[in-house]
Design an enzyme around this catalytic site. Structure first.
Site, PDB file in Angstrom:
ATOM      1  CB  SER A  63      -0.898  -0.014   1.048  1.00  0.00           C
ATOM      2  OG  SER A  63      -1.790   0.798   1.164  1.00  0.00           O
ATOM      3  CG  ASP A 119      -6.037  -3.123  -3.864  1.00  0.00           C
ATOM      4  OD1 ASP A 119      -6.433  -2.136  -2.981  1.00  0.00           O
ATOM      5  OD2 ASP A 119      -4.803  -3.377  -3.451  1.00  0.00           O
ATOM      6  CG  HIS A 122      -5.271  -3.022   0.415  1.00  0.00           C
ATOM      7  ND1 HIS A 122      -4.626  -2.328  -0.730  1.00  0.00           N
ATOM      8  CD2 HIS A 122      -4.743  -2.264   1.508  1.00  0.00           C
ATOM      9  CE1 HIS A 122      -3.776  -1.389  -0.481  1.00  0.00           C
ATOM     10  NE2 HIS A 122      -3.742  -1.433   0.929  1.00  0.00           N
TER      11      HIS A 122
END
Length: 514
Positions: free
Chosen positions: A228, A456, A484
């Site tokens: 991320s 995602d 994710h």
């Protein structure tokens, strides 16, 4: 399923922050040098030398198998000789064997604001594939401003409780004024409690800290897995120190060339995509609380439920924290990060629609890292502090938000309004942004593996495509799936490809899809 643990270990904070939201070898440690990229002035190598030559003293962490230490870094890299330092908390789990040790593997869970040490001890140090843990010392750190590393503090627990309940879909001027006042109060609290560190928690500062860590660990090159926001940290490192890039995995990638408003709007569309996938699945389940039919019909029912909560929150068992629209929205978004949380989301929505908001509140609390005693981790404070330095604010004020509402609502009929208004928070930040949106090329770096998931919610797939294209040595690995990030989430194809890269240095074929 322990959703709170899941949400703490998968890089789960909105990247462009709002009310919502990634034993040493001998020799080998290259010292300070001028950075290769444009950006803040390069620090003086001579003044940095003592930091690069420091020795870590490892101690027991209190968690079996893990060791902890503290690394010194200059508070201000523009003036490293000032004598003002920050303490950077570091942890490791030594390679378990068998096989020759390959060095250190530094991991970052995202955020910004996620505790690397918490991620290491709760997941990466025990849950990464065994062949990787056998060959690498698993290492992480809390980036400056986060948790154990000179944390940014903004509001007390009771004040955060109020902040997280502020109406994010204001219907009139009075409600807009209350939302603006909440952002201003949050920013003022950060300035009052964290004035010393607040100007020095940008991603570029954390990337420089990561090079110090590489050196004091005794590694010539950095081997790294970032999830991320951790992909932005890793790409920033690669752009600053391309000749020190070893094997970098950037999973759930961000696009550093996108402006704050574009990032927020893209992410809004990402959550709509994730919700559509959830809605299709929910409609197939017996007793789906949102009913059956096409995803747009399911979405309309959720939006109507949010509207009712805006007018009349439901009880949660905590009289001071009824479930209103803001907390309910956060709870839903939290569960959209991982498809394994969908059953819990169905149950929470069913209960909330029957007048019991406790389960949906619990999901929101996991997102905000609020403990049962009412204390919050500094996740959301650090998240805002980093993001508001990394880029100029998305909006200049409420009028700019109102002008952009249609585009956000088009991106997501369910979440668009709230996420547009949440993007206003950096407008009132007490420290001017020092970074800006720009592509990162990392010219001359070794091959870098960029991983993207097609559905995602938090880091849309197109961001991974863009980052892989920007990086001179970027290779894209695609996971066709939900949730994710991709590594360690059940795809043998993804895990095998990443493990082979980390262990053998072999990059997957161009545009490989799993």
């Amino acid at each position: 399923m322990d959703t709170s643990r899941l949400l703490r270990t998968t890089g789960t904070v909105i990247a462009a922050a709002g009310l919502l939201l990634v034993g040493c070898t001998s020799g080998g440690s290259a010292g300070p040098k001028a950075a290769a990229s444009s950006g803040p002035a390069s620090p003086d190598p001579a003044a940095l030398r003592p930091y690069y030559e420091q020795k870590l003293s490892w101690r027991d962490c209190g968690v079996p198998g893990f060791q902890c230490s503290t690394m010194k870094a200059p508070l201000d890299y523009a003036n490293p000789g000032s004598g003002q330092d920050v303490d950077i908390a570091v942890a490791r789990r030594p390679a378990t064997g068998p096989g020759k040790r390959l060095g250190s593997l530094v991991v970052n869970p995202g955020g910004p604001g996620g505790s690397g040490i918490g991620y290491l001890q709760a997941y990466a140090g025990i849950g990464y594939p065994a062949p990787v843990r056998a060959r690498y010392d698993m290492v992480s750190f809390d980036p400056r401003g986060v948790d154990r590393s000179s944390p940014v503090e903004c509001l007390t627990g009771p004040a955060m409780d109020k902040y997280t309940q502020v109406d994010q879909t204001p219907d009139d001027a009075a409600e807009r004024a209350l939302l603006v006042a909440a952002f201003k109060e949050f920013a003022a609290g950060c300035q009052a409690r964290s004035q010393r560190v607040l100007p020095h928690v940008a991603t570029v500062d954390a990337a420089r800290d990561m090079d110090l860590l590489r050196a004091v660990l005794g590694d010539e090159k950095l081997t790294y897995v970032g999830a991320s926001y951790g992909t932005f940290l890793g790409a920033t490192y690669a752009d600053l120190f391309p000749d020190r890039v070893g094997r970098l995995v950037l999973d759930g990638a961000m696009d550093p060339s996108r402006s704050a408003v574009d990032l927020n709007r893209d992410q809004t569309a990402g959550f709509e995509t994730a919700f559509t996938a959830f809605a299709k699945d929910c409609a197939k389940q017996e007793g789906c609380p949102l009913g059956t039919g096409a995803p747009d019909a399911v979405a309309a029912r959720l939006k109507e439920f949010f509207r009712k909560l805006d007018a009349q929150p439901v009880p949660t068992g905590d009289a001071a924290r009824p479930l209103g629209e803001a907390l309910a929205t956060t709870g839903v978004i939290a569960a959209l990060y991982d498809e394994s949380a969908w059953p819990q989301l169905r149950e929470a929505l069913t209960a909330a629609m029957d007048g019991d908001g406790a389960s949906l509140l619990s999901l929101a609390d996991s997102y905000y890292e609020r403990s049962p005693d009412g204390k919050y981790a500094n996740l959301m404070s650090a998240n805002a502090a980093v993001n508001c330095l990394d880029q100029p604010p998305a909006f200049t004020g409420p009028d700019a938000v109102r002008s952009a509402l249609l585009s956000f609502e088009k991106a997501s009929p369910v979440f668009g309004t709230g996420l547009a208004w949440a993007s206003l928070n950096c407008t009132y930040w007490p420290v001017k942004a020092t970074g800006t949106a720009k592509p990162l090329a990392a010219k001359g770096a070794a091959p870098i593996l960029v991983v993207g998931t097609t559905r995602d919610p938090a880091t849309p797939y197109k961001w991974a495509q863009a980052l892989a294209d920007q990086l001179d040595s970027g290779t894209l690995l695609t996971y066709d799936g939900d949730g994710h990030t991709a590594y360690g989430r059940g795809s043998d194809c993804i895990d095998t490809s990443i493990n082979r890269y980390l262990l053998e240095g072999k990059v997957p074929p161009k545009d490989k899809k799993c």
